[in-house]
Design a protein around this motif. Structure first.
Motif, PDB file in Angstrom:
ATOM      1  N   ASN A  80      -9.010 -38.665 -36.595  1.00 50.27           N
ATOM      2  CA  ASN A  80      -8.666 -37.254 -36.656  1.00 50.27           C
ATOM      3  C   ASN A  80      -9.423 -36.548 -37.782  1.00 50.27           C
ATOM      4  OD1 ASN A  80      -6.784 -35.090 -35.610  1.00 50.27           O
ATOM      5  ND2 ASN A  80      -6.247 -35.073 -37.772  1.00 50.27           N
ATOM      6  N   CYS A  81      -9.529 -37.198 -38.933  1.00 51.90           N
ATOM      7  CA  CYS A  81     -10.260 -36.603 -40.062  1.00 51.90           C
ATOM      8  C   CYS A  81     -11.753 -36.497 -39.770  1.00 51.90           C
ATOM      9  CB  CYS A  81     -10.004 -37.415 -41.330  1.00 51.90           C
ATOM     10  SG  CYS A  81      -8.323 -37.234 -41.964  1.00 51.90           S
ATOM     11  N   ILE A  82     -12.302 -37.494 -39.107  1.00 51.63           N
ATOM     12  CA  ILE A  82     -13.715 -37.436 -38.713  1.00 51.63           C
ATOM     13  C   ILE A  82     -13.934 -36.263 -37.763  1.00 51.63           C
ATOM     14  CG2 ILE A  82     -15.498 -38.636 -37.368  1.00 51.63           C
ATOM     15  CD1 ILE A  82     -14.385 -41.273 -38.643  1.00 51.63           C
ATOM     16  N   ALA A  83     -13.002 -36.096 -36.828  1.00 53.93           N
ATOM     17  CA  ALA A  83     -13.108 -34.981 -35.888  1.00 53.93           C
ATOM     18  C   ALA A  83     -13.069 -33.635 -36.610  1.00 53.93           C
ATOM     19  CB  ALA A  83     -11.987 -35.067 -34.855  1.00 53.93           C
ATOM     20  N   LEU A  84     -12.200 -33.518 -37.617  1.00 54.46           N
ATOM     21  CA  LEU A  84     -12.141 -32.275 -38.398  1.00 54.46           C
ATOM     22  C   LEU A  84     -13.481 -31.981 -39.075  1.00 54.46           C
ATOM     23  CD1 LEU A  84      -8.626 -32.590 -40.080  1.00 54.46           C
ATOM     24  CD2 LEU A  84      -9.353 -30.790 -38.503  1.00 54.46           C
ATOM     25  N   CYS A  85     -14.113 -33.031 -39.585  1.00 50.68           N
ATOM     26  CA  CYS A  85     -15.429 -32.851 -40.224  1.00 50.68           C
ATOM     27  C   CYS A  85     -16.464 -32.404 -39.204  1.00 50.68           C
ATOM     28  CB  CYS A  85     -15.875 -34.148 -40.895  1.00 50.68           C
ATOM     29  SG  CYS A  85     -14.883 -34.621 -42.320  1.00 50.68           S
ATOM     30  N   PHE A  86     -16.472 -33.048 -38.042  1.00 48.18           N
ATOM     31  CA  PHE A  86     -17.407 -32.658 -36.981  1.00 48.18           C
ATOM     32  C   PHE A  86     -17.176 -31.203 -36.575  1.00 48.18           C
ATOM     33  CE2 PHE A  86     -18.018 -37.258 -35.360  1.00 48.18           C
ATOM     34  CZ  PHE A  86     -19.216 -37.382 -36.029  1.00 48.18           C
ATOM     35  N   LYS A  87     -15.914 -30.821 -36.419  1.00 45.83           N
ATOM     36  CA  LYS A  87     -15.605 -29.432 -36.050  1.00 45.83           C
ATOM     37  C   LYS A  87     -16.134 -28.478 -37.110  1.00 45.83           C
ATOM     38  CE  LYS A  87     -11.843 -26.205 -35.270  1.00 45.83           C
ATOM     39  NZ  LYS A  87     -11.682 -25.505 -36.543  1.00 45.83           N
ATOM     40  N   GLY A  88     -15.936 -28.816 -38.366  1.00 46.21           N
ATOM     41  CA  GLY A  88     -16.422 -27.973 -39.455  1.00 46.21           C
ATOM     42  C   GLY A  88     -17.937 -27.840 -39.476  1.00 46.21           C
ATOM     43  N   GLN A  89     -18.615 -28.845 -38.956  1.00 44.46           N
ATOM     44  CA  GLN A  89     -20.076 -28.823 -38.880  1.00 44.46           C
ATOM     45  C   GLN A  89     -20.570 -28.184 -37.586  1.00 44.46           C
ATOM     46  OE1 GLN A  89     -20.749 -33.057 -39.415  1.00 44.46           O
ATOM     47  NE2 GLN A  89     -21.310 -32.750 -41.561  1.00 44.46           N
ATOM     48  N   GLY A  90     -19.636 -27.742 -36.745  1.00 38.94           N
ATOM     49  CA  GLY A  90     -20.015 -27.129 -35.481  1.00 38.94           C
ATOM     50  C   GLY A  90     -20.362 -28.139 -34.391  1.00 38.94           C
ATOM     51  N   LEU A  91     -20.037 -29.398 -34.613  1.00 34.32           N
ATOM     52  CA  LEU A  91     -20.330 -30.468 -33.649  1.00 34.32           C
ATOM     53  C   LEU A  91     -19.094 -30.695 -32.776  1.00 34.32           C
ATOM     54  CD1 LEU A  91     -22.154 -32.856 -36.150  1.00 34.32           C
ATOM     55  CD2 LEU A  91     -23.201 -31.291 -34.487  1.00 34.32           C
ATOM     56  N   CYS A  92     -18.837 -29.727 -31.916  1.00 37.47           N
ATOM     57  CA  CYS A  92     -17.581 -29.701 -31.164  1.00 37.47           C
ATOM     58  C   CYS A  92     -17.455 -30.856 -30.177  1.00 37.47           C
ATOM     59  CB  CYS A  92     -17.444 -28.360 -30.443  1.00 37.47           C
ATOM     60  SG  CYS A  92     -17.221 -26.982 -31.601  1.00 37.47           S
ATOM     61  N   ASP A  93     -18.534 -31.252 -29.519  1.00 39.50           N
ATOM     62  CA  ASP A  93     -18.446 -32.360 -28.567  1.00 39.50           C
ATOM     63  C   ASP A  93     -18.067 -33.660 -29.271  1.00 39.50           C
ATOM     64  OD1 ASP A  93     -19.071 -30.683 -26.453  1.00 39.50           O
ATOM     65  OD2 ASP A  93     -21.202 -31.177 -26.463  1.00 39.50           O
ATOM     66  N   GLN A  94     -18.696 -33.915 -30.422  1.00 37.51           N
ATOM     67  CA  GLN A  94     -18.360 -35.112 -31.191  1.00 37.51           C
ATOM     68  C   GLN A  94     -16.919 -35.040 -31.702  1.00 37.51           C
ATOM     69  OE1 GLN A  94     -21.288 -33.450 -31.360  1.00 37.51           O
ATOM     70  NE2 GLN A  94     -22.883 -34.706 -32.259  1.00 37.51           N
ATOM     71  N   ALA A  95     -16.494 -33.848 -32.104  1.00 38.51           N
ATOM     72  CA  ALA A  95     -15.118 -33.676 -32.569  1.00 38.51           C
ATOM     73  C   ALA A  95     -14.138 -34.014 -31.447  1.00 38.51           C
ATOM     74  CB  ALA A  95     -14.890 -32.246 -33.058  1.00 38.51           C
ATOM     75  N   MET A  96     -14.405 -33.512 -30.255  1.00 36.88           N
ATOM     76  CA  MET A  96     -13.499 -33.775 -29.135  1.00 36.88           C
ATOM     77  C   MET A  96     -13.434 -35.266 -28.806  1.00 36.88           C
ATOM     78  SD  MET A  96     -11.870 -31.094 -28.285  1.00 36.88           S
ATOM     79  CE  MET A  96     -11.258 -31.285 -26.620  1.00 36.88           C
ATOM     80  N   GLU A  97     -14.557 -35.955 -28.895  1.00 34.87           N
ATOM     81  CA  GLU A  97     -14.562 -37.399 -28.640  1.00 34.87           C
ATOM     82  C   GLU A  97     -13.630 -38.129 -29.609  1.00 34.87           C
ATOM     83  OE1 GLU A  97     -18.544 -39.000 -28.715  1.00 34.87           O
ATOM     84  OE2 GLU A  97     -19.240 -37.526 -27.238  1.00 34.87           O
ATOM     85  N   LYS A  98     -13.721 -37.783 -30.878  1.00 34.85           N
ATOM     86  CA  LYS A  98     -12.880 -38.447 -31.886  1.00 34.85           C
ATOM     87  C   LYS A  98     -11.410 -38.046 -31.726  1.00 34.85           C
ATOM     88  CE  LYS A  98     -16.274 -40.657 -33.568  1.00 34.85           C
ATOM     89  NZ  LYS A  98     -16.479 -42.020 -33.089  1.00 34.85           N
ATOM     90  N   TYR A  99     -11.174 -36.772 -31.393  1.00 37.36           N
ATOM     91  CA  TYR A  99      -9.792 -36.361 -31.141  1.00 37.36           C
ATOM     92  C   TYR A  99      -9.209 -37.132 -29.954  1.00 37.36           C
ATOM     93  CZ  TYR A  99      -9.893 -32.340 -34.339  1.00 37.36           C
ATOM     94  OH  TYR A  99      -9.946 -31.533 -35.442  1.00 37.36           O
ATOM     95  N   GLU A 100      -9.996 -37.320 -28.914  1.00 37.42           N
ATOM     96  CA  GLU A 100      -9.510 -38.050 -27.742  1.00 37.42           C
ATOM     97  C   GLU A 100      -9.168 -39.495 -28.102  1.00 37.42           C
ATOM     98  OE1 GLU A 100     -12.560 -37.370 -24.814  1.00 37.42           O
ATOM     99  OE2 GLU A 100     -11.966 -35.268 -24.581  1.00 37.42           O
ATOM    100  N   GLU A 101      -9.997 -40.128 -28.931  1.00 37.62           N
ATOM    101  CA  GLU A 101      -9.697 -41.487 -29.381  1.00 37.62           C
ATOM    102  C   GLU A 101      -8.406 -41.511 -30.197  1.00 37.62           C
ATOM    103  OE1 GLU A 101     -12.900 -43.982 -31.064  1.00 37.62           O
ATOM    104  OE2 GLU A 101     -14.242 -42.325 -30.507  1.00 37.62           O
ATOM    105  N   SER A 102      -8.280 -40.568 -31.109  1.00 37.73           N
ATOM    106  CA  SER A 102      -7.089 -40.477 -31.950  1.00 37.73           C
ATOM    107  C   SER A 102      -5.845 -40.240 -31.094  1.00 37.73           C
ATOM    108  CB  SER A 102      -7.267 -39.340 -32.969  1.00 37.73           C
ATOM    109  OG  SER A 102      -6.123 -39.183 -33.765  1.00 37.73           O
ATOM    110  N   LEU A 103      -5.961 -39.320 -30.148  1.00 35.85           N
ATOM    111  CA  LEU A 103      -4.843 -38.987 -29.266  1.00 35.85           C
ATOM    112  C   LEU A 103      -4.388 -40.198 -28.465  1.00 35.85           C
ATOM    113  CD1 LEU A 103      -2.998 -36.760 -28.139  1.00 35.85           C
ATOM    114  CD2 LEU A 103      -4.785 -36.292 -26.436  1.00 35.85           C
ATOM    115  N   ALA A 104      -5.330 -40.957 -27.942  1.00 37.45           N
ATOM    116  CA  ALA A 104      -4.978 -42.145 -27.152  1.00 37.45           C
ATOM    117  C   ALA A 104      -4.186 -43.150 -27.995  1.00 37.45           C
ATOM    118  CB  ALA A 104      -6.238 -42.784 -26.591  1.00 37.45           C
ATOM    119  N   ILE A 105      -4.592 -43.329 -29.235  1.00 33.65           N
ATOM    120  CA  ILE A 105      -3.877 -44.271 -30.111  1.00 33.65           C
ATOM    121  C   ILE A 105      -2.473 -43.759 -30.398  1.00 33.65           C
ATOM    122  CG2 ILE A 105      -3.797 -45.301 -32.420  1.00 33.65           C
ATOM    123  CD1 ILE A 105      -6.919 -45.303 -32.306  1.00 33.65           C
ATOM    124  N   TYR A 106      -2.360 -42.493 -30.787  1.00 37.79           N
ATOM    125  CA  TYR A 106      -1.038 -41.946 -31.099  1.00 37.79           C
ATOM    126  C   TYR A 106      -0.117 -41.991 -29.879  1.00 37.79           C
ATOM    127  CZ  TYR A 106      -2.357 -40.180 -35.745  1.00 37.79           C
ATOM    128  OH  TYR A 106      -2.726 -40.066 -37.067  1.00 37.79           O
TER     129      TYR A 106
END
Length: 139
Positions: A80-106
């Motif tokens: 989730n924190c990695i995704a936040l960093c990607f989002k802040g860098q404007g790397l939305c596709d990478q952010a969504m990938e990490k959010y999806e991984e985080s979401l699946a675990i939770y």
């Protein structure tokens, strides 16, 4: 405390010292450095030092996977924190990938009706909104 008092530079110095000690006292397989790195990554993120935050959270993720296992809440939090960093860098596709991984675990740990699941879904909606995918964000 340092974050609450807007003394992030001083806080980062103390956390770096704690991390130095963690690396002497603990092995990475014990996970303690991952906990300290989480705080350091958050400080960097709040300072707008997204490259440093991303690097720190990626290292935290590697340690958490080894120490706690790939399906642990610590791994989900790091993703989730990695995704936040990607989002802040404007790397939305990478952010969504990490959010999806985080979401699946939770979801696998806590089910659908959990605060961690809600948090990640909210973060994902923010990314979709930034991408002007408002209808998808509301779904």
């Amino acid at each position: 405390l340092f974050m609450d008092q807007d003394r992030l530079d001083e806080g980062a110095e103390w956390i770096l010292e704690a991390l130095r000690i963690d690396n002497i006292v603990y092995t990475e397989d014990q996970g303690m450095p991952a906990t300290t790195m989480s705080i350091l990554g958050d400080i960097y993120w709040r300072q707008g030092k997204l490259d440093k935050a991303l690097k720190t959270h990626k290292r935290r993720l590697r340690i958490a996977r080894r120490a706690f296992g790939p399906g642990s809440p610590n791994v989900a939090g790091a993703l989730n924190c990695i995704a936040l960093c990607f989002k802040g860098q404007g790397l939305c596709d990478q952010a969504m990938e990490k959010y999806e991984e985080s979401l699946a675990i939770y979801r696998s740990l806590y089910g659908e009706d959990d605060k961690h699941v809600a948090m990640v879904l909210g973060n994902m909606a923010c990314v979709l909104s930034v991408q002007d995918k408002h209808a998808e964000a509301l779904a």
